[in-house]
Design a protein around this motif. Structure first.
Motif, short mmCIF file in Angstrom:
data_model
loop_
_atom_site.label_atom_id
_atom_site.label_comp_id
_atom_site.label_asym_id
_atom_site.label_seq_id
_atom_site.Cartn_x
_atom_site.Cartn_y
_atom_site.Cartn_z
N GLU A 2 0.71 -1.16 -0.15
CA GLU A 2 0.12 0.15 -0.11
C GLU A 2 0.72 1.39 0.01
OE1 GLU A 2 -3.74 0.66 2.73
OE2 GLU A 2 -1.89 1.42 3.99
N LEU A 3 1.96 1.22 0.68
CA LEU A 3 2.55 2.59 0.96
C LEU A 3 3.62 2.62 -0.24
CD1 LEU A 3 4.01 4.81 2.45
CD2 LEU A 3 5.49 3.13 3.60
N SER A 51 2.78 1.87 -2.96
CA SER A 51 1.88 2.32 -4.14
C SER A 51 1.61 3.69 -4.55
CB SER A 51 0.49 1.60 -4.30
OG SER A 51 1.01 0.37 -4.08
N TYR A 52 1.81 4.68 -3.23
CA TYR A 52 1.41 5.85 -3.25
C TYR A 52 2.80 7.01 -3.02
CZ TYR A 52 0.43 5.47 1.81
OH TYR A 52 0.77 5.59 2.88
N ASP A 53 3.70 6.37 -2.39
CA ASP A 53 4.78 7.18 -1.89
C ASP A 53 6.14 6.38 -1.88
OD1 ASP A 53 6.61 8.93 -1.17
OD2 ASP A 53 5.59 9.63 0.72
N ILE A 61 3.78 12.59 -4.37
CA ILE A 61 2.77 11.34 -3.86
C ILE A 61 1.53 11.12 -4.87
CG2 ILE A 61 1.08 11.08 -2.01
CD1 ILE A 61 3.88 11.79 -0.77
N ASN A 62 1.20 9.83 -4.94
CA ASN A 62 0.29 9.44 -5.98
C ASN A 62 -1.13 9.64 -5.04
OD1 ASN A 62 -1.71 8.14 -7.31
ND2 ASN A 62 -0.81 6.01 -7.35
N PHE A 96 -4.41 7.42 -4.78
CA PHE A 96 -4.46 5.90 -4.19
C PHE A 96 -5.43 6.04 -3.07
CE2 PHE A 96 -3.09 2.18 -2.06
CZ PHE A 96 -2.74 1.30 -2.89
#
Lengths: 285, 240
Positions: A172-173, A175-177, B104-105, B108
């Motif tokens: 999860e982490l 995937s966005y940062d 940052i995405n 998500f």
């Protein structure tokens, strides 16, 4: 008065149960649900990590391995997996540091390898006898899934579920940062490799159900539909599976009673669900 | 750390040198792969424990590159960096890095609370979930940054100021001793600016060390102990 075992709606034994009286339909349903589970779970990561093109490429590049496997009577799943390993190695080689300096970006490398492998598969099909013998590889034939391939799907689904649970917070982490994941020592590129490996397993399951050409729909469409309703990762994954399984069961009925190809029926119903959800969201705001 | 052998990177146990500065950079040269010309060359400075340094420079001067290198996200070409007397990344939980918002995405599907909870992951490691204490730290941090009311909101629905507070909350929740903040006040409202300023004051009083990158130190209404000016890859150190 209703007799014991009698359906209260009067439907049992009629059109609802009729397709499942046949063994090949039950095996097809089991294979489809397993592939649907694997693809729908990973689909959420594929959509939000923007890996749709990689997923599409992975499904197409299974073709040469599956053609060779069929020619020599080997497991299609093993052939597809071997093809994916070669593909990953090719993409990695082309987009490695030395090559990137000469302008081969990863998406370009995927495009080159994906089309090259698919073309190789088509050429191999011309060596292997009648074109018609291989059509099921392109469009799927879940009604003739071999027991060994069914077992592969069971193992792939288990591996995917266990890995997604065990590495949930890290996947999860990252995937966005990716920076923060790297900063605390998780290693985002390692986790990207894990995701791609799991996608490869899901794709190999999916190609047996809907074929090389339509597998990316199993991966992307249910997840994209679920993303319109769920706001958090785990509920989104659960909804993605429900949508996928709904399309699979309904698609098999459609195929049975309408005499349509099962793979295409499943994908078409997935698309209908997506479009319906999109309109509903538009209307509901 | 709950189980040491499950630590990310396996380097969690290194104790800092109590006599060492928070950060010592010596003759640092950094460049990107495939580019011969370094982005930073011969950069040297020291950040004493408990001090706050402004990192100033125009766009493309190498501010983010310097912060990422200290955080261990970019390889060192020449020179050395020591963090509390240890090599970079020798102790992951002691350094936090606040990236620029566009890294940052934000699409998500995670909530603000979950995003901030990620600051505690370094204390958990592989196969271990955050416990009640971690959740309590997150709840307190959300309250301090005045974002408790949006804890369940998906990060994709945040305004720029809320995004900045959320990222800062994660750095705070980590409980690090060295904070590397890349333009934390860029395009935020005055309320966020005041809140972040007060927070940095509090952290400094508690002995935390920090580098805050900015386009122009004149726009900050905060006290800095020194100014590090980057100009075409080289550095100039001065008083605030």
């Amino acid at each position: 008065m209703m007799m014991l075992g009698e359906c209260p709606l009067g439907l049992c034994g009629s059109w609802l149960l009729e397709p499942w009286a046949m063994g090949f339909m039950r095996a097809g349903l089991a294979a489809s649900l397993l592939a649907g589970l694997s693809c729908a779970l990973l689909g959420v990561y594929v959509v939000f990590r923007r890996l749709a093109f990689a997923g599409e490429a992975m499904s197409h590049t299974t073709l040469p391995g599956m053609v060779i496997a069929q020619m020599y009577g080997a497991s299609l799943a093993v052939g597809a997996l071997a093809s994916n390993v070669l593909t990953a190695a090719g993409i990695s080689l082309l987009s490695s540091g030395a090559s990137r300096r000469r302008g081969v970006r990863e998406d370009a490398a995927i495009g080159v390898v994906f089309t090259g492998m698919f073309a190789l598969g088509v050429i191999l099909m011309s060596f292997g006898g009648s074109w018609g013998d291989f059509v099921h590889l392109l469009f799927g034939n879940i009604l003739s899934v071999a027991p060994s391939d069914l077992w592969f799907m069971v193992c792939a689904a288990c591996a995917i579920v266990v890995t997604l649970i065990a590495l949930h917070k890290e996947l999860e982490l990252s995937s966005y940062d990716t920076h923060y994941a790297d900063l605390i020592g998780i290693g985002s590129s390692r986790l990207r490799l894990v995701i791609l490996t799991l996608v490869a397993l899901a794709v190999v399951s999916g190609v047996q159900v809907v074929g090389v050409i339509l597998t990316s729909a199993l991966l992307i469409t249910p997840a994209a539909t679920a993303a319109m309703f769920a706001r958090r990762l785990v509920p989104m994954m659960a909804l993605s599976v429900v949508i996928s399984w709904t399309a699979i069961v309904a698609g098999l009925y459609l195929s049975y009673y309408g005499s349509f190809p099962p793979g295409a029926s499943i994908v078409a119903l997935s698309s209908v669900l997506f479009v319906g959800a999109w309109f509903w969201r538009k209307v509901a705001g | 750390m709950k189980l040491e052998w499950l630590a990310y990177g396996g380097r969690h146990l290194h104790a800092p040198d109590p006599a060492a500065p928070a950060l010592a950079v010596s003759e640092l040269s950094v460049g990107y792969r495939g580019h011969d010309k370094p982005v930073l060359s011969s950069v040297s400075f020291t950040l004493p424990v408990g001090s706050r340094l402004a990192l100033v420079g125009a766009n493309g001067s190498g501010k983010s590159t310097l912060l990422k290198t200290i955080a261990g996200l970019l390889p060192i070409r020449v020179g050395t960096i020591s963090v509390f007397g240890l090599k970079v990344r020798a102790c992951h939980h002691r350094t936090s890095y606040l990236p620029q918002r566009d890294e940052i995405n934000w699409d998500f599907p995670v909530s603000v609370e979950r995003f901030v909870l990620a600051g505690r992951f370094v204390h958990c490691g592989w196969l271990t979930q955050p416990d009640a204490d971690d959740h309590e730290v997150v709840a307190a941090t959300l309250r301090e940054l005045d974002i408790a009311d949006i804890a369940k909101t998906p990060i994709g629905q945040l305004s720029g100021g809320q995004q900045q507070r959320t990222m800062l909350a994660r750095s705070l929740a980590q409980g690090s001793d060295l904070l590397l903040l890349d333009e934390p006040l860029n395009a935020v409202d005055s309320a966020t600016r005041a809140l972040v300023g007060a927070l940095l004051d509090r952290l400094q009083r508690e002995g935390k060390s920090m580098i805050v990158s900015t386009h122009d130190v004149g726009t900050h209404d905060q006290p800095f102990d020194g100014v590090l000016t980057l100009d075409h890859g080289s550095v100039r150190v001065g008083a605030a």
